[in-house]
Design a protein around this motif. Structure first.
Motif, mmCIF file in Angstrom:
data_model
loop_
_atom_site.group_PDB
_atom_site.id
_atom_site.type_symbol
_atom_site.label_atom_id
_atom_site.label_comp_id
_atom_site.label_asym_id
_atom_site.label_seq_id
_atom_site.Cartn_x
_atom_site.Cartn_y
_atom_site.Cartn_z
ATOM 1 N N LEU A 86 0.697 -1.258 0.089
ATOM 2 C CA LEU A 86 0.040 -0.113 -0.007
ATOM 3 C C LEU A 86 0.917 1.318 0.065
ATOM 4 O O LEU A 86 1.816 1.357 0.511
ATOM 5 N N GLU A 87 0.425 2.280 -0.756
ATOM 6 C CA GLU A 87 1.129 3.380 -0.591
ATOM 7 C C GLU A 87 1.181 4.283 0.646
ATOM 8 O O GLU A 87 0.533 3.759 1.436
ATOM 9 N N ILE A 88 2.238 5.062 0.990
ATOM 10 C CA ILE A 88 2.357 5.653 2.257
ATOM 11 C C ILE A 88 1.167 6.771 2.281
ATOM 12 O O ILE A 88 0.840 7.494 1.367
ATOM 13 N N LEU A 89 0.398 6.468 3.444
ATOM 14 C CA LEU A 89 -0.803 7.505 3.509
ATOM 15 C C LEU A 89 -0.636 8.759 4.370
ATOM 16 O O LEU A 89 0.681 8.984 4.955
ATOM 17 N N GLN A 90 -1.130 9.790 4.167
ATOM 18 C CA GLN A 90 -0.724 11.272 4.430
ATOM 19 C C GLN A 90 -1.001 11.230 5.938
ATOM 20 O O GLN A 90 -0.321 11.636 6.733
ATOM 21 N N SER A 91 -1.980 10.251 6.459
ATOM 22 C CA SER A 91 -2.116 9.923 8.108
ATOM 23 C C SER A 91 -0.970 9.366 8.706
ATOM 24 O O SER A 91 -0.768 9.806 9.693
ATOM 25 N N GLU A 92 -0.176 8.445 7.815
ATOM 26 C CA GLU A 92 0.950 7.989 8.596
ATOM 27 C C GLU A 92 1.892 8.905 8.576
ATOM 28 O O GLU A 92 2.806 8.901 9.698
ATOM 29 N N VAL A 93 2.247 9.965 7.523
ATOM 30 C CA VAL A 93 3.100 10.799 7.766
ATOM 31 C C VAL A 93 2.922 11.824 9.191
ATOM 32 O O VAL A 93 3.811 12.210 9.886
ATOM 33 N N GLU A 94 1.416 12.198 9.025
ATOM 34 C CA GLU A 94 1.319 13.035 10.278
ATOM 35 C C GLU A 94 1.678 12.390 11.427
ATOM 36 O O GLU A 94 2.129 13.080 12.556
ATOM 37 N N VAL A 95 1.309 10.971 11.668
ATOM 38 C CA VAL A 95 1.654 10.393 12.737
ATOM 39 C C VAL A 95 3.292 10.330 13.288
ATOM 40 O O VAL A 95 3.449 10.549 14.213
ATOM 41 N N ALA A 96 3.793 10.056 12.157
ATOM 42 C CA ALA A 96 5.311 10.099 12.454
ATOM 43 C C ALA A 96 5.976 11.302 12.838
ATOM 44 O O ALA A 96 6.792 11.449 13.523
ATOM 45 N N LEU A 97 5.364 12.521 12.264
ATOM 46 C CA LEU A 97 5.838 13.731 12.422
ATOM 47 C C LEU A 97 5.471 14.286 13.783
ATOM 48 O O LEU A 97 6.277 14.694 14.752
ATOM 49 N N LYS A 98 4.091 13.842 14.326
ATOM 50 C CA LYS A 98 3.579 14.104 15.704
ATOM 51 C C LYS A 98 4.670 13.455 16.807
ATOM 52 O O LYS A 98 4.884 14.057 17.763
ATOM 53 N N LYS A 157 -1.325 21.123 5.797
ATOM 54 C CA LYS A 157 -1.723 19.806 5.336
ATOM 55 C C LYS A 157 -1.230 19.699 3.654
ATOM 56 O O LYS A 157 -0.790 18.505 3.412
ATOM 57 N N ASP A 158 -1.205 20.996 3.023
ATOM 58 C CA ASP A 158 -0.624 20.664 1.757
ATOM 59 C C ASP A 158 0.748 20.532 1.685
ATOM 60 O O ASP A 158 1.095 19.457 0.896
ATOM 61 N N ASN A 159 1.625 20.878 2.651
ATOM 62 C CA ASN A 159 2.964 20.582 2.753
ATOM 63 C C ASN A 159 3.169 18.997 3.072
ATOM 64 O O ASN A 159 4.064 18.321 2.419
ATOM 65 N N ILE A 160 2.296 18.485 4.009
ATOM 66 C CA ILE A 160 2.426 17.154 4.569
ATOM 67 C C ILE A 160 1.883 16.325 3.167
ATOM 68 O O ILE A 160 2.619 15.244 2.931
ATOM 69 N N LYS A 161 1.149 16.797 2.351
ATOM 70 C CA LYS A 161 0.621 15.959 1.187
ATOM 71 C C LYS A 161 1.915 15.829 0.279
ATOM 72 O O LYS A 161 2.072 14.733 -0.408
ATOM 73 N N LYS A 162 2.512 17.058 0.127
ATOM 74 C CA LYS A 162 3.807 17.081 -0.853
ATOM 75 C C LYS A 162 4.898 16.176 -0.124
ATOM 76 O O LYS A 162 5.426 15.172 -1.055
#
Length: 209
Positions: A46-58, A81-86
């Motif tokens: 599965l592709e890396i989800l934006q929510s996964e990036v948000e959790v890792a950053l947090k 949100k836009d920068n996390i999406k990028k």
């Protein structure tokens, strides 16, 4: 500072050359070639989800030294949100291609004395490798996915490198079991623990597996 044969190395240039040789030997690990990435999309996961990036950053720690790119985690936590999406798009390119930026693969080594006594040789220092925080976030996402898979297969008897399942607890249980066996005259089987020298640097993981 002394070299491996005990001779004093006076000049900074000579010391730098010895450090390069020391670190190269320390992290030397000749492994087989990495498997080729196929274009079969079914095997990519599965592709890396934006929510996964948000959790890792947090969850990223804030009081840690930056890597060679001098990027600290605090500004990354403020991404919208836009920068996390990028950032998620960049991570997915790496995830699907297996190609990581050369700048992200560079590390900065920090020397920490192992002893309180006078330092005599290069082996008296411990090394901390500081890498890019952007790479750390990516690796945390991959690590979390691996942990979920591993937890499904690891038995409850496995201790070490698991939350709430440290080796200290295992040693306590082993000692308690030995006491019970001795008390009731039951046979005791010796358990041998092997400590590998510099296990994360020199241990050949392929042989261990």
């Amino acid at each position: 500072m002394r070299n491996s044969v005990g001779h004093i190395v006076p000049g900074e240039h000579e010391q730098a050359e010895i450090w390069i040789k020391y670190i190269s030997e320390l992290f030397d690990d000749a492994r087989s070639e990495a498997p080729q990435i196929t274009e079969d999309e079914e095997n990519l996961g599965l592709e890396i989800l934006q929510s996964e990036v948000e959790v890792a950053l947090k969850k990223a720690p804030t009081r840690k030294a930056p890597g060679p790119d001098d990027i600290i985690s605090k500004p990354l936590k403020l991404l919208n949100k836009d920068n996390i999406k990028k950032l998620s798009l960049i991570y997915n390119r790496i995830y699907s291609s297996g190609i990581v930026s050369e700048e992200w693969l560079q590390s900065k080594f920090i020397l920490i004395p192992k002893k309180k006594t006078k330092i005599k040789s290069y082996g008296d220092f411990g090394l901390i490798s500081l890498m890019s925080y952007l790479l750390k976030i990516f690796l945390q996402i991959i690590l979390r996915r691996i942990q979920i898979k591993c937890e499904e297969m690891i038995s409850r008897e496995q201790f070490g490198f698991r939350p709430g399942m440290g080796t200290r607890k295992a040693l306590y249980y082993a000692q308690l079991l030995l006491q019970k066996c001795c008390k009731f005259g039951k046979p005791v089987y010796v358990v041998c623990f092997i400590g590998y020298k510099k296990d994360f640097n020199r241990l050949k993981h392929e042989k261990l597996i």
